[in-house]
Design a protein around this motif. Sequence first.
Motif, PDB file in Angstrom:
ATOM      1  N   PHE A 109      27.915  24.782  60.686  1.00  0.00           N
ATOM      2  CA  PHE A 109      26.743  24.513  59.850  1.00  0.00           C
ATOM      3  C   PHE A 109      25.542  25.302  60.362  1.00  0.00           C
ATOM      4  O   PHE A 109      24.757  25.846  59.586  1.00  0.00           O
ATOM      5  CB  PHE A 109      26.456  23.012  59.830  1.00  0.00           C
ATOM      6  CG  PHE A 109      25.330  22.643  58.926  1.00  0.00           C
ATOM      7  CD1 PHE A 109      25.378  22.972  57.579  1.00  0.00           C
ATOM      8  CD2 PHE A 109      24.210  21.970  59.404  1.00  0.00           C
ATOM      9  CE1 PHE A 109      24.340  22.635  56.727  1.00  0.00           C
ATOM     10  CE2 PHE A 109      23.176  21.632  58.551  1.00  0.00           C
ATOM     11  CZ  PHE A 109      23.234  21.964  57.222  1.00  0.00           C
ATOM     12  N   LEU A 154      29.955  17.368  46.944  1.00  0.00           N
ATOM     13  CA  LEU A 154      29.978  17.914  48.302  1.00  0.00           C
ATOM     14  C   LEU A 154      30.897  17.102  49.211  1.00  0.00           C
ATOM     15  O   LEU A 154      31.580  17.653  50.071  1.00  0.00           O
ATOM     16  CB  LEU A 154      28.562  17.945  48.881  1.00  0.00           C
ATOM     17  CG  LEU A 154      27.648  19.021  48.303  1.00  0.00           C
ATOM     18  CD1 LEU A 154      26.216  18.823  48.767  1.00  0.00           C
ATOM     19  CD2 LEU A 154      28.121  20.409  48.723  1.00  0.00           C
ATOM     20  N   LEU A 209      29.270  25.412  49.278  1.00  0.00           N
ATOM     21  CA  LEU A 209      28.397  24.315  48.864  1.00  0.00           C
ATOM     22  C   LEU A 209      28.393  24.303  47.333  1.00  0.00           C
ATOM     23  O   LEU A 209      29.163  25.000  46.708  1.00  0.00           O
ATOM     24  CB  LEU A 209      26.986  24.516  49.418  1.00  0.00           C
ATOM     25  CG  LEU A 209      26.929  24.744  50.929  1.00  0.00           C
ATOM     26  CD1 LEU A 209      25.505  25.027  51.365  1.00  0.00           C
ATOM     27  CD2 LEU A 209      27.465  23.530  51.671  1.00  0.00           C
ATOM     28  N   ALA A 248      34.105  18.811  51.145  1.00  0.00           N
ATOM     29  CA  ALA A 248      34.284  18.757  52.597  1.00  0.00           C
ATOM     30  C   ALA A 248      35.636  18.129  52.930  1.00  0.00           C
ATOM     31  O   ALA A 248      36.325  18.559  53.854  1.00  0.00           O
ATOM     32  CB  ALA A 248      33.146  17.967  53.241  1.00  0.00           C
ATOM     33  N   LYS A 292      35.474  29.356  56.152  1.00  0.00           N
ATOM     34  CA  LYS A 292      34.380  28.989  57.058  1.00  0.00           C
ATOM     35  C   LYS A 292      34.337  29.934  58.259  1.00  0.00           C
ATOM     36  O   LYS A 292      33.260  30.246  58.770  1.00  0.00           O
ATOM     37  CB  LYS A 292      34.542  27.537  57.518  1.00  0.00           C
ATOM     38  CG  LYS A 292      34.118  26.542  56.454  1.00  0.00           C
ATOM     39  CD  LYS A 292      33.800  25.184  57.056  1.00  0.00           C
ATOM     40  CE  LYS A 292      33.046  24.326  56.043  1.00  0.00           C
ATOM     41  NZ  LYS A 292      32.845  22.952  56.527  1.00  0.00           N
ATOM     42  N   ASN A 299      32.044  21.666  63.840  1.00  0.00           N
ATOM     43  CA  ASN A 299      31.289  21.486  62.600  1.00  0.00           C
ATOM     44  C   ASN A 299      29.832  21.872  62.784  1.00  0.00           C
ATOM     45  O   ASN A 299      29.211  22.480  61.912  1.00  0.00           O
ATOM     46  CB  ASN A 299      31.360  20.030  62.140  1.00  0.00           C
ATOM     47  CG  ASN A 299      32.656  19.722  61.415  1.00  0.00           C
ATOM     48  OD1 ASN A 299      33.252  20.617  60.825  1.00  0.00           O
ATOM     49  ND2 ASN A 299      33.083  18.485  61.467  1.00  0.00           N
ATOM     50  N   ALA A 338      30.882  17.657  56.203  1.00  0.00           N
ATOM     51  CA  ALA A 338      31.961  17.802  57.190  1.00  0.00           C
ATOM     52  C   ALA A 338      31.881  16.757  58.307  1.00  0.00           C
ATOM     53  O   ALA A 338      32.894  16.178  58.675  1.00  0.00           O
ATOM     54  CB  ALA A 338      31.964  19.220  57.748  1.00  0.00           C
ATOM     55  N   THR A 357      25.007  17.183  63.284  1.00  0.00           N
ATOM     56  CA  THR A 357      26.419  16.804  63.261  1.00  0.00           C
ATOM     57  C   THR A 357      26.719  15.683  64.248  1.00  0.00           C
ATOM     58  O   THR A 357      27.405  14.722  63.927  1.00  0.00           O
ATOM     59  CB  THR A 357      27.285  18.022  63.586  1.00  0.00           C
ATOM     60  OG1 THR A 357      26.832  19.097  62.792  1.00  0.00           O
ATOM     61  CG2 THR A 357      28.725  17.749  63.285  1.00  0.00           C
ATOM     62  N   THR A 410      23.637  18.403  52.928  1.00  0.00           N
ATOM     63  CA  THR A 410      24.188  19.653  52.411  1.00  0.00           C
ATOM     64  C   THR A 410      25.620  19.864  52.884  1.00  0.00           C
ATOM     65  O   THR A 410      26.365  20.603  52.276  1.00  0.00           O
ATOM     66  CB  THR A 410      23.354  20.861  52.874  1.00  0.00           C
ATOM     67  OG1 THR A 410      22.969  20.621  54.214  1.00  0.00           O
ATOM     68  CG2 THR A 410      22.141  21.039  52.010  1.00  0.00           C
ATOM     69  N   ASP A 411      25.991  19.232  53.978  1.00  0.00           N
ATOM     70  CA  ASP A 411      27.334  19.443  54.509  1.00  0.00           C
ATOM     71  C   ASP A 411      27.924  18.102  54.948  1.00  0.00           C
ATOM     72  O   ASP A 411      27.422  17.471  55.870  1.00  0.00           O
ATOM     73  CB  ASP A 411      27.258  20.405  55.705  1.00  0.00           C
ATOM     74  CG  ASP A 411      28.643  20.726  56.238  1.00  0.00           C
ATOM     75  OD1 ASP A 411      29.628  20.390  55.560  1.00  0.00           O
ATOM     76  OD2 ASP A 411      28.735  21.302  57.337  1.00  0.00           O
TER      77      ASP A 411
END
Lengths: 414, 314
Positions: free
Chosen positions: B15, A245, B212, A249, B142, B11, A220, B253, A217-218
């Motif tokens: 998230f 996506l 998103l 990002a 963000k 990050n 980054a 992450t 979903t992310d």
Amino acid sequence: MRRSLSTALMTAALLALPLCGGASAEDTVKLGYIDPLSGGGASVGEVGFKTFQFLADELNAKGGILGKKVEIVPLDNKTNPQESLVQAQKAIDAGVRYITQGNGSSVAAALSDFVTKFNERNPGKEVLYFNYAAVDPVLTNDKCSFWHFRWDASSDIKMEALTNYIKTVPAVKKVYLINQDYSFGESVRTEAKAMLAKKRPDIQIVGDELHPLLKVTDFAPYIAKIKASGADSVITGNWGQDFALLLKAAADAGLKVDWFTYYAGGTGGPTAIKQANLDHQVFQISEGVPNLGYAPAAEFEKALRAKYDFSLFYPRAVNEMRMFKAAAEKANSLDPVKVAKALEGMEVEVYDGGKGVMRKDDHQFFQPMYISSFGARNDKEPFDEEKTGWGWRLVAKIDTPNTVLPTTCKMDRP
Amino acid sequence: MLELIAISTLNGILFGMLLFLMASGLTVIFSMLGVLNFAHASFYMLGAFFGYQLSRWIGFWPALVIAPALAGCIGAAVERYGLRNVHKNGHVAELLFTFGLAFAIEEVVQMIWGKAPMDYRVPALLDFPAFTVFSTNYPAYKMFMLAVAVAIFVALLVVLKKTRIGMIVQAALTHPHMVGHLGHNVGRIFMTVFGFGTALAAVAGVIAGPALVTQSNMAGLLGPILFVVVVVGGLGSLPGAFIASLLIGLLQTFAVSINASLASVFGPLATSGPSLLSDIWNVSIAQIAPVLPYMLLVLILIFRPMGLLGTRES
């Protein structure tokens, strides 16, 4: 609400299909379109169906094939190999002798196998399978079949063309590979590595990432890695939301690299590029895009857009349908065996101009390939995409001979 | 190295906060009503689509207020005319009802907006990089998401723990008859709480939509991970959900940035040549990052079924 109406109509068409099976078999040529019309892949399948419908109308306006009208029969496979076989059998029972499919190499492999076995067991009732989009190289190599013809370039051919272009760009020095973790992504990454090592040994592969298919979903964290690696270019086979996506990002983090892609033009891709403001920094390898400046193709594009609210993403489908007609007329028959033999080695003028040839050895079609970038348009580029105002621009053309790759296919012929 | 650690931490927190924004409504509904709402992610999706449509017509900021209100009204209606009747038949019926509701909402969204992604933009006011860490930009948007998540967390805690409303609502769950005898309309309390919870999900949708992809399968994508957050944090515990969100955000992450595999750690011990196990042997931590939260879920359910801060067995 227009969509719900079209869905309802399509459902009605699906339901009505078995009823009108036998009656009109004599005066129409039926092409079974087996692709997702519901579920996750429906948006893609719907566009494909309408494209083929449009092509059939084009043929019919010019007298059809050997005087018979072409009819596209929609069959919903929900992107599922098992369901595809059920639908194929249903279509055959209703008198369909030609089927076409594109989404998902797993579906394509199952269908190719099914058609081959069916034809062995039912001589005189053969069925041909026209593949317009499944690009797994194995379909025209170890698993090749006399009954399967592919109009899209295999993923190896695309990578060959892409690396032939990258070869000529000195600015590319550090490449990062990021792909989806399944057979297609795997083949993109291994071919990219092998071909770059051969053509530009000075290029450094600074990253080689596989991520789960349609689950992230992310992106980054992935972008942080790309940034840390010092890459100046990224090669990715990502499609759908994984592509959108990833770009989003990248834009957020301010990552400025060039993107070499397979499917930037897929549904939602152009919107994502525009949002990320990557003006002519995203490149796509394909057999054609709008704005190539070839007049007959521009005419077709205009007509298609006047009727539907999407642009032509499948120039190969145009080649497929026009060659179907040419082959039947050359054989002067609609018998699939004769049509197949007429298709073998057939040379044509392709949709976007230039020579294309259906190689006899493995039934892979070879055609000029184009690398194009997406961004702001100039006066000579009339077509935008997804109402973003941006459009495709030609960057490089790879002529047919430079796209040809060897095959390992050993074909059994009837 | 330092760069990657700093950026991954940032990050991860970002998230994690997005996850909390979505999980807070689910936690509120569960802790107040005892209903595990499978359709929660669908209200998140409704929020995103309403937000998209309204920001087209009247701009992003009004949409940020109106879209959650709309979704909240739908949520309240669902409780009043659907869930309340189903409730009599117990928890399984409730689960199945919300499960079916999720599919129904997805179908309706597809009918109205189609299946392609929407062109939902970040508002111009917040469309700039807030600051730069080691040449990586952090968008102001963000930071806005982060601020909203923290504000919602604090506001919810205060309302639930420190005010009369929170007290009545909590009492209504355990002693509905007593609360009723004291002159409160228990049905209306439940309806309000459910509507409020779904509105929270919609807030997350309106805010996450531009960041998103806004499309008809977005609920299915985020639904499962919300349950991980809520279960790991402890069913019904708001601080638990907050901590779990951060934990999962950071876990995922950092895992992505680790390229190590079993083969590279135990390199010298590895047998040469391909074997049945070589796939497992060579898979890197980065590759399995997105499934790590689910592994955490399994471990938590085995070793601490009430979750990190949960107080009751589920």
